[in-house]
Design an enzyme around this catalytic site. Structure first.
Site, PDB file in Angstrom:
ATOM      1  N   GLY A 132       0.979  -1.353   0.039  1.00  0.00           N
ATOM      2  CA  GLY A 132      -0.136  -0.092  -0.141  1.00  0.00           C
ATOM      3  C   GLY A 132       0.938   1.228  -0.013  1.00  0.00           C
ATOM      4  N   ARG A 139       3.886   6.109   1.814  1.00  0.00           N
ATOM      5  CA  ARG A 139       4.320   7.427   1.908  1.00  0.00           C
ATOM      6  C   ARG A 139       3.580   8.286   0.761  1.00  0.00           C
ATOM      7  NH1 ARG A 139      10.334   7.659  -0.881  1.00  0.00           N
ATOM      8  NH2 ARG A 139      10.403   5.987  -2.121  1.00  0.00           N
ATOM      9  N   ARG A 149       2.630  13.503  -8.915  1.00  0.00           N
ATOM     10  CA  ARG A 149       2.753  12.447  -9.998  1.00  0.00           C
ATOM     11  C   ARG A 149       1.475  12.422 -10.527  1.00  0.00           C
ATOM     12  NH1 ARG A 149       5.373   6.790  -8.848  1.00  0.00           N
ATOM     13  NH2 ARG A 149       3.449   6.167  -7.816  1.00  0.00           N
ATOM     14  N   ARG A 181      -2.334  -1.316 -10.059  1.00  0.00           N
ATOM     15  CA  ARG A 181      -1.464  -2.095 -10.332  1.00  0.00           C
ATOM     16  C   ARG A 181      -1.716  -3.570 -10.255  1.00  0.00           C
ATOM     17  NH1 ARG A 181       2.526   1.175  -7.060  1.00  0.00           N
ATOM     18  NH2 ARG A 181       1.461   2.986  -6.645  1.00  0.00           N
ATOM     19  N   ASP A 226       3.793  -4.659  -7.581  1.00  0.00           N
ATOM     20  CA  ASP A 226       3.252  -3.543  -7.013  1.00  0.00           C
ATOM     21  C   ASP A 226       3.725  -2.103  -8.036  1.00  0.00           C
ATOM     22  OD1 ASP A 226       5.435  -4.288  -5.606  1.00  0.00           O
ATOM     23  OD2 ASP A 226       5.460  -2.189  -5.090  1.00  0.00           O
TER      24      ASP A 226
HETATM   25  P1  AMP Z   1       8.791   1.192  -3.974  1.00  0.00           P
HETATM   26  O1  AMP Z   1       9.889   0.629  -3.794  1.00  0.00           O
HETATM   27  O2  AMP Z   1       8.616   2.823  -3.875  1.00  0.00           O
HETATM   28  O3  AMP Z   1       7.767   0.832  -4.986  1.00  0.00           O
HETATM   29  O4  AMP Z   1       7.856   1.243  -2.518  1.00  0.00           O
HETATM   30  C1  AMP Z   1       7.639  -0.332  -2.089  1.00  0.00           C
HETATM   31  C2  AMP Z   1       6.611  -0.090  -0.806  1.00  0.00           C
HETATM   32  O5  AMP Z   1       7.092   0.493   0.269  1.00  0.00           O
HETATM   33  C3  AMP Z   1       5.413   0.838  -1.018  1.00  0.00           C
HETATM   34  O6  AMP Z   1       4.287   0.060  -0.428  1.00  0.00           O
HETATM   35  C4  AMP Z   1       5.747   2.020  -0.411  1.00  0.00           C
HETATM   36  O7  AMP Z   1       4.550   2.819  -0.159  1.00  0.00           O
HETATM   37  C5  AMP Z   1       6.651   1.659   0.650  1.00  0.00           C
HETATM   38  N1  AMP Z   1       7.752   2.582   1.047  1.00  0.00           N
HETATM   39  C6  AMP Z   1       8.852   3.082   0.309  1.00  0.00           C
HETATM   40  N2  AMP Z   1       9.382   3.855   1.132  1.00  0.00           N
HETATM   41  C7  AMP Z   1       8.777   4.326   2.049  1.00  0.00           C
HETATM   42  C8  AMP Z   1       8.955   5.170   3.176  1.00  0.00           C
HETATM   43  N3  AMP Z   1      10.071   6.080   3.197  1.00  0.00           N
HETATM   44  N4  AMP Z   1       7.938   5.381   4.113  1.00  0.00           N
HETATM   45  C9  AMP Z   1       6.900   4.564   4.246  1.00  0.00           C
HETATM   46  N5  AMP Z   1       6.646   3.668   3.155  1.00  0.00           N
HETATM   47  C10 AMP Z   1       7.605   3.392   2.199  1.00  0.00           C
HETATM   48 MG    MG Z   2       6.118   1.084  -5.688  1.00  0.00          MG
END
Ligand code: AMP
Ligand code: MG
Length: 493
Positions: free
Chosen positions: A92, A95, A178, A185, A254
């Site tokens: 989910g 952030r 964005r 997804r 995702d």
């Molecule tokens: P991503 O690698 O950006 O696709 O993120 C993978 C998952 O990690 C998603 O659920 C993001 O919302 C969560 N996520 C990544 N960075 C953070 C952060 N700094 N704080 C909270 N959730 C994060």
């Molecule tokens: Mg992502």
């Protein structure tokens, strides 16, 4: 995000209304001292918003998630996902926030989404924040992809928060605004498929069909037709990545959209020397998402989507499996068709090459000779115009090109088209400028230190990737030889 301000956009919330179970209403954490780093004026206008309104203090507050536009219901979206092959049932938006759906003046619908806007109930251990460098990277690379003609989410703006985020070192924080056809997804379907209420998956599929693949609604089996449309969109997308040498870096389920847009630019990059094993992500230790693995991994991800869709396709499991498997197995043929047509165009050929191995042998040659992917393909139009000096100079041993070039020229001659027209057509599909890592890194380092000049110049260069311009030679050059091996970008920041 307690206050609301008059919306510069026309907003709707069809996702929240139609599948309320898949998101949680939430608010942005705000920002101590927001400062607009970059605004995409052209995109703002396409969305029906006045760029000057977005530049105003109220506009910036909205882009950073300090206030919500009037009438909006911002939410954090729920989704699951296979990350590097391992399943996480609840990821989910940890952030991020879906602010709403912008209805543009031409009737289009686009998600407006903020990344780095603070912790949400999906944040797990994360701080909910994002740093300036990675958000500007997403802005730059997604806009470069758009200019290349590749389906992608867009970036409307990056706003510095005026706060520090703690990474390996403290870094300035930022929020990315964005814009996407949607944020549905493969992981959204995986999440819905596990919920007890069986109607949720059905409503999600109906929502996805209406938004992205409306022809599927009239099919005998709409869920199967939706699946086929996603398989086709992803086959086309990954073929385009491969043709330009793009490495996504984190193709978790995702990070794969139902719309067929590229999403989530983390440790992504364009390769310099052509090499199927190219990896840029520091966390991709098994090279799962290497350049050459991308088509295969896309098919693997589409198999996960098939599993999620099973109950919608038929009440009889065997029938559902058979139908979905037949479509999944069409992926390699679909991919090959897109890729071969694209590779033909890169080489100035309209028909299939007379010689089956022409494409494969070229890629082997590029790899063996350490040739720069982008520069090599771009140089071929000059060879058609009569000067193959640039092409030859890109190979460790220029004479290694000769046998292949003779076969290629025979195919061109057999088509009998005017060489000047062929060369022009090649220039329209082989970019001069792609976001080269060494320059991206330089521009982001300068921006993080407060100088946006190199970033802005690069953004401008990448807006017209197919048009060679004087004075921009440095943007077309491969990385210096000491830069390539071992270069990694870092995601999750
Ligand atoms: P991503 O690698 O950006 O696709 O993120 C993978 C998952 O990690 C998603 O659920 C993001 O919302 C969560 N996520 C990544 N960075 C953070 C952060 N700094 N704080 C909270 N959730 C994060
Ligand atoms: Mg992502």
């Amino acid at each position: 995000m307690s206050v609301t301000s008059t919306s510069p956009f026309r907003l709707d919330d069809s996702f929240v209304r139609e599948v309320p179970e898949l998101s949680l209403p939430w608010k942005g954490a705000g920002a101590a001292d927001p400062r607009l780093l970059v605004l995409n004026d052209a995109l703002a206008r396409e969305l029906g918003a006045d760029p000057e309104v977005l530049r105003s203090p109220e506009g910036v507050d909205l882009l950073v998630g300090r206030v919500a536009p009037e009438g909006s219901t911002p939410v954090a979206m729920g989704y699951a996902g296979h990350q590097f092959g391992g399943y996480s049932p609840r990821l989910g938006d940890g952030r991020a926030l879906l602010v709403g759906e912008v209805l543009d003046p031409r009737g289009g619908r686009h998600d407006l989404h903020l990344k780095g806007s603070g912790r949400t109930p999906f944040a797990r251990g994360g701080d909910g924040r994002a740093a300036v460098g990675p958000m500007l990277r997403e802005h730059l690379v997604s806009e470069a992809m758009h200019a290349l003609g590749i389906p992608t989410t867009r970036s409307l703006a990056v706003v510095a928060t005026g706060e520090q985020v703690q990474r390996e070192v403290p870094l300035p924080g930022a929020v990315l605004a964005r814009v996407a056809a949607s944020h549905l997804r493969v992981g959204t379907f995986q999440y819905a498929a596990r919920l007890e209420d069986r109607t949720i998956l059905r409503r999600l599929a109906d929502h996805a069909i209406a938004r992205h693949h409306p022809q599927a609604a009239d099919a005998e089996n709409p869920a199967l037709a939706l699946y086929e449309a996603v398989v086709e969109a992803q086959a086309s997308l990954v073929a385009r990545w491969m043709l330009v040498g793009f490495v996504h870096g984190v193709m978790n389920t995702d990070n794969v959209t139902i719309s067929g847009e590229t999403i989530d630019y983390g440790p992504c990059a364009f390769m310099d020397a052509h090499d199927p094993s190219t990896v840029f992500s520091s966390i991709d230790e098994g090279a799962r998402y290497a350049y050459g693995h991308q088509p295969h991994i896309t098919q693997w991800t589409l198999a996960r989507l098939a599993e999620a869709l099973l109950p919608l396709v038929s009440d009889d499991q065997a029938t559902a499996v058979a139908g979905l498997t037949r479509v999944l197995e069409s992926f390699p043929t679909r991919y090959d068709e897109h890729w071969s047509r694209g590779m033909g165009a890169k080489l100035g050929l309209e028909r299939a090459p007379g010689d089956d191995a022409l494409f494969a042998d070229l890629l082997e040659l590029l790899y063996a000779q350490g040739a720069d992917h982008t520069a090599f393909f771009r140089s071929l139009s000059a060879a058609v115009r009569g000067d193959d000096g640039a092409t030859r100079s890109l190979l460790a041993d220029p004479s290694a090109l000769d046998p292949w070039a003779a076969r290629w020229r025979a195919d061109l001659a057999a088509e009998g088209r005017d060489p000047a027209a062929v060369a022009d057509a090649m220039d329209a599909v082989n970019p001069v400028y792609v976001p080269r890592n060494h320059l991206v890194e330089e521009a982001l380092a300068a921006a993080t230190a407060g100088d946006l000049g190199p970033f802005e110049r690069m953004l401008d260069v990448l807006a017209s990737p197919y048009e060679a311009r004087e004075g921009l030679e440095a943007y077309a050059l491969p990385a210096p030889s000491d830069f390539g091996p071992g270069f990694r970008t870092f995601c999750g920041t």
